[in-house]
Design a protein around this motif. Structure first.
Motif, PDB file in Angstrom:
ATOM      1  N   TYR A 170      -3.858   2.090 -19.989  1.00 14.85           N
ATOM      2  CA  TYR A 170      -2.756   1.765 -20.903  1.00 14.85           C
ATOM      3  C   TYR A 170      -1.592   1.134 -20.139  1.00 14.85           C
ATOM      4  O   TYR A 170      -0.496   1.694 -20.057  1.00 14.85           O
ATOM      5  CB  TYR A 170      -2.300   3.017 -21.651  1.00 14.85           C
ATOM      6  CG  TYR A 170      -3.332   3.558 -22.608  1.00 14.85           C
ATOM      7  CD1 TYR A 170      -3.594   2.909 -23.808  1.00 14.85           C
ATOM      8  CD2 TYR A 170      -4.053   4.712 -22.304  1.00 14.85           C
ATOM      9  CE1 TYR A 170      -4.545   3.404 -24.697  1.00 14.85           C
ATOM     10  CE2 TYR A 170      -5.000   5.215 -23.185  1.00 14.85           C
ATOM     11  CZ  TYR A 170      -5.242   4.544 -24.376  1.00 14.85           C
ATOM     12  OH  TYR A 170      -6.195   5.041 -25.250  1.00 14.85           O
ATOM     13  N   SER A 171      -1.840  -0.019 -19.558  1.00 13.84           N
ATOM     14  CA  SER A 171      -0.818  -0.759 -18.826  1.00 13.84           C
ATOM     15  C   SER A 171      -0.681  -2.145 -19.433  1.00 13.84           C
ATOM     16  O   SER A 171      -1.612  -2.651 -20.080  1.00 13.84           O
ATOM     17  CB  SER A 171      -1.199  -0.890 -17.344  1.00 13.84           C
ATOM     18  OG  SER A 171      -1.394   0.378 -16.738  1.00 13.84           O
ATOM     19  N   ALA A 207      -5.512   3.739 -15.351  1.00 17.52           N
ATOM     20  CA  ALA A 207      -4.514   2.684 -15.564  1.00 17.52           C
ATOM     21  C   ALA A 207      -4.746   1.912 -16.851  1.00 17.52           C
ATOM     22  O   ALA A 207      -4.149   0.859 -17.058  1.00 17.52           O
ATOM     23  CB  ALA A 207      -4.535   1.722 -14.391  1.00 17.52           C
ATOM     24  N   HIS A 218      -6.887  -2.952 -15.585  1.00 16.33           N
ATOM     25  CA  HIS A 218      -6.339  -1.962 -16.516  1.00 16.33           C
ATOM     26  C   HIS A 218      -7.489  -1.149 -17.110  1.00 16.33           C
ATOM     27  O   HIS A 218      -7.873  -1.325 -18.261  1.00 16.33           O
ATOM     28  CB  HIS A 218      -5.535  -2.641 -17.633  1.00 16.33           C
ATOM     29  CG  HIS A 218      -4.265  -3.259 -17.159  1.00 16.33           C
ATOM     30  ND1 HIS A 218      -3.396  -3.921 -17.992  1.00 16.33           N
ATOM     31  CD2 HIS A 218      -3.699  -3.325 -15.922  1.00 16.33           C
ATOM     32  CE1 HIS A 218      -2.367  -4.366 -17.295  1.00 16.33           C
ATOM     33  NE2 HIS A 218      -2.527  -4.017 -16.038  1.00 16.33           N
ATOM     34  N   THR A 248       7.411  12.323 -19.486  1.00 18.95           N
ATOM     35  CA  THR A 248       6.608  11.182 -19.050  1.00 18.95           C
ATOM     36  C   THR A 248       7.450  10.288 -18.136  1.00 18.95           C
ATOM     37  O   THR A 248       8.670  10.443 -18.036  1.00 18.95           O
ATOM     38  CB  THR A 248       6.091  10.374 -20.246  1.00 18.95           C
ATOM     39  OG1 THR A 248       7.211   9.832 -20.979  1.00 18.95           O
ATOM     40  CG2 THR A 248       5.263  11.262 -21.178  1.00 18.95           C
ATOM     41  N   TYR A 300      -2.293  10.711 -11.904  1.00 17.19           N
ATOM     42  CA  TYR A 300      -1.574  10.283 -13.098  1.00 17.19           C
ATOM     43  C   TYR A 300      -2.566   9.678 -14.087  1.00 17.19           C
ATOM     44  O   TYR A 300      -3.631   9.190 -13.708  1.00 17.19           O
ATOM     45  CB  TYR A 300      -0.530   9.206 -12.759  1.00 17.19           C
ATOM     46  CG  TYR A 300       0.576   9.642 -11.840  1.00 17.19           C
ATOM     47  CD1 TYR A 300       1.536  10.564 -12.252  1.00 17.19           C
ATOM     48  CD2 TYR A 300       0.687   9.107 -10.560  1.00 17.19           C
ATOM     49  CE1 TYR A 300       2.563  10.946 -11.405  1.00 17.19           C
ATOM     50  CE2 TYR A 300       1.711   9.477  -9.704  1.00 17.19           C
ATOM     51  CZ  TYR A 300       2.655  10.398 -10.139  1.00 17.19           C
ATOM     52  OH  TYR A 300       3.676  10.775  -9.311  1.00 17.19           O
ATOM     53  N   GLU A 301      -2.169   9.698 -15.352  1.00 17.56           N
ATOM     54  CA  GLU A 301      -2.891   8.925 -16.350  1.00 17.56           C
ATOM     55  C   GLU A 301      -1.866   8.182 -17.193  1.00 17.56           C
ATOM     56  O   GLU A 301      -0.805   8.713 -17.506  1.00 17.56           O
ATOM     57  CB  GLU A 301      -3.760   9.823 -17.240  1.00 17.56           C
ATOM     58  CG  GLU A 301      -2.993  10.831 -18.074  1.00 17.56           C
ATOM     59  CD  GLU A 301      -3.903  11.677 -18.947  1.00 17.56           C
ATOM     60  OE1 GLU A 301      -5.132  11.631 -18.748  1.00 17.56           O
ATOM     61  OE2 GLU A 301      -3.386  12.391 -19.827  1.00 17.56           O
ATOM     62  N   THR A 302      -2.178   6.928 -17.507  1.00 21.56           N
ATOM     63  CA  THR A 302      -1.285   6.146 -18.357  1.00 21.56           C
ATOM     64  C   THR A 302      -1.494   6.532 -19.813  1.00 21.56           C
ATOM     65  O   THR A 302      -2.540   7.074 -20.195  1.00 21.56           O
ATOM     66  CB  THR A 302      -1.517   4.646 -18.165  1.00 21.56           C
ATOM     67  OG1 THR A 302      -2.914   4.356 -18.355  1.00 21.56           O
ATOM     68  CG2 THR A 302      -1.088   4.207 -16.773  1.00 21.56           C
ATOM     69  N   SER A 322       3.997   0.427 -17.357  1.00 23.51           N
ATOM     70  CA  SER A 322       3.154   1.485 -17.912  1.00 23.51           C
ATOM     71  C   SER A 322       3.953   2.769 -18.018  1.00 23.51           C
ATOM     72  O   SER A 322       4.945   2.982 -17.309  1.00 23.51           O
ATOM     73  CB  SER A 322       1.907   1.714 -17.047  1.00 23.51           C
ATOM     74  OG  SER A 322       2.258   2.141 -15.747  1.00 23.51           O
ATOM     75  N   LYS A 352       3.287   6.938 -17.899  1.00 26.16           N
ATOM     76  CA  LYS A 352       2.268   7.830 -17.360  1.00 26.16           C
ATOM     77  C   LYS A 352       2.738   9.280 -17.402  1.00 26.16           C
ATOM     78  O   LYS A 352       3.916   9.569 -17.604  1.00 26.16           O
ATOM     79  CB  LYS A 352       1.948   7.448 -15.917  1.00 26.16           C
ATOM     80  CG  LYS A 352       3.133   7.658 -14.947  1.00 26.16           C
ATOM     81  CD  LYS A 352       2.833   7.142 -13.556  1.00 26.16           C
ATOM     82  CE  LYS A 352       4.005   7.405 -12.606  1.00 26.16           C
ATOM     83  NZ  LYS A 352       3.779   6.859 -11.250  1.00 26.16           N
TER      84      LYS A 352
END
Length: 259
Positions: free
Chosen positions: A130-131, A128, A124, A181, A234-236, A224, A226
């Protein structure tokens, strides 16, 4: 562990021109049930644009509309143009509702242990970061943490492990939220998805069964939220969950009861 491929395949859309009386328009059609971001560039000869080019725009789901109008600079002379574009699944301008408290994605009243939370070097990190991983036995019921529309599902895989060959072999459900999102529910059981693409789901609705497919070290649910970023990645996003004591940020090594 993380399963998401953070570089997506470009969704197919139709970009076409409409010639009017003395000018031309560039239009785009999005046939998908999710928004599509388009980056458009053009080489113009004896043409001016009513918008700045290159440009970035978002096509709403199932939409068809004009992107730009091109007018001859010198109407008596020949004109020409050449367009190029790239597309990405999702809305790069989506703004997450940071004050929203997600429901834990399991049965109300049940508790599950967070085996990995935000910013953990194991898997994480970076996009990734914020998973959240919730430890749970294979076959545990998984529920929607927020209202939305199902835009992607996978349930054909029946194996998992911690080697690279399993990176793209996770079963999952992806749900699009109203703010643009998307939430991923991953490592689901083989043939364990109980929703279909296009379904509108409500928070607390049954989605399927947890599993241990894809890149994993053991049974768990990877969750998550994203958003799409330029370049097709992608970004979380940081999220909170609803509890009887108010919204909380999940902490590794703690168990939480769905409220």
């Amino acid at each position: 562990m993380i399963w998401i491929q953070f570089v997506q395949e470009a969704p197919s859309i139709e970009v076409y021109q409409v010639e009017r009386n003395g000018y031309v328009e560039i239009w785009a059609r999005n046939p998908h049930i999710y928004p599509v971001t388009i980056e458009l560039s053009a080489e113009l000869e004896n043409l001016s644009s009513d918008k700045s080019i290159p440009m970035t725009d978002v096509l709403k789901p199932k939409s068809n509309r004009k992107l730009v109008r091109l007018d001859p600079i010198s109407p008596r002379d020949a004109w020409n143009f050449d367009t190029r574009f790239a597309t990405y699944k999702g809305d790069v301008f989506a703004i997450h509702q940071d004050n929203f408290a997600y429901q834990f994605p399991y049965r109300r009243g049940s508790s599950h242990y967070v085996s990995q939370a935000f910013f953990r070097e194991f898997s994480h990190s970076a996009s990734a970061a914020y998973s959240v991983d919730f430890t749970m036995p294979v076959g545990t019921h998984v529920y929607a943490a927020r209202d939305g529309v199902v835009i992607d599902v996978e349930q054909r895989y029946d194996e998992g492990g911690d080697s690279d060959e399993f990176f793209d072999k996770a079963n999952y459900v992806t749900i699009l939220h109203l703010d643009g999102t998307m939430a991923d529910y991953s490592h689901l059981q083989y043939n364990g998805v109980r929703v279909s693409i296009g379904d509108e789901v409500r928070v607390g609705q049954f989605l399927g069964f947890s599993g241990s497919t894809g890149f994993v070290t053991g049974p768990h649910l990877h969750f998550s939220v994203k958003k799409t970023v330029l370049g097709g990645k992608y970004e979380t996003l940081p999220i909170k969950f609803a509890t009887s004591n108010g919204p909380i940020t999940p902490q590794e090594g703690k168990s939480y009861t769905a409220y």
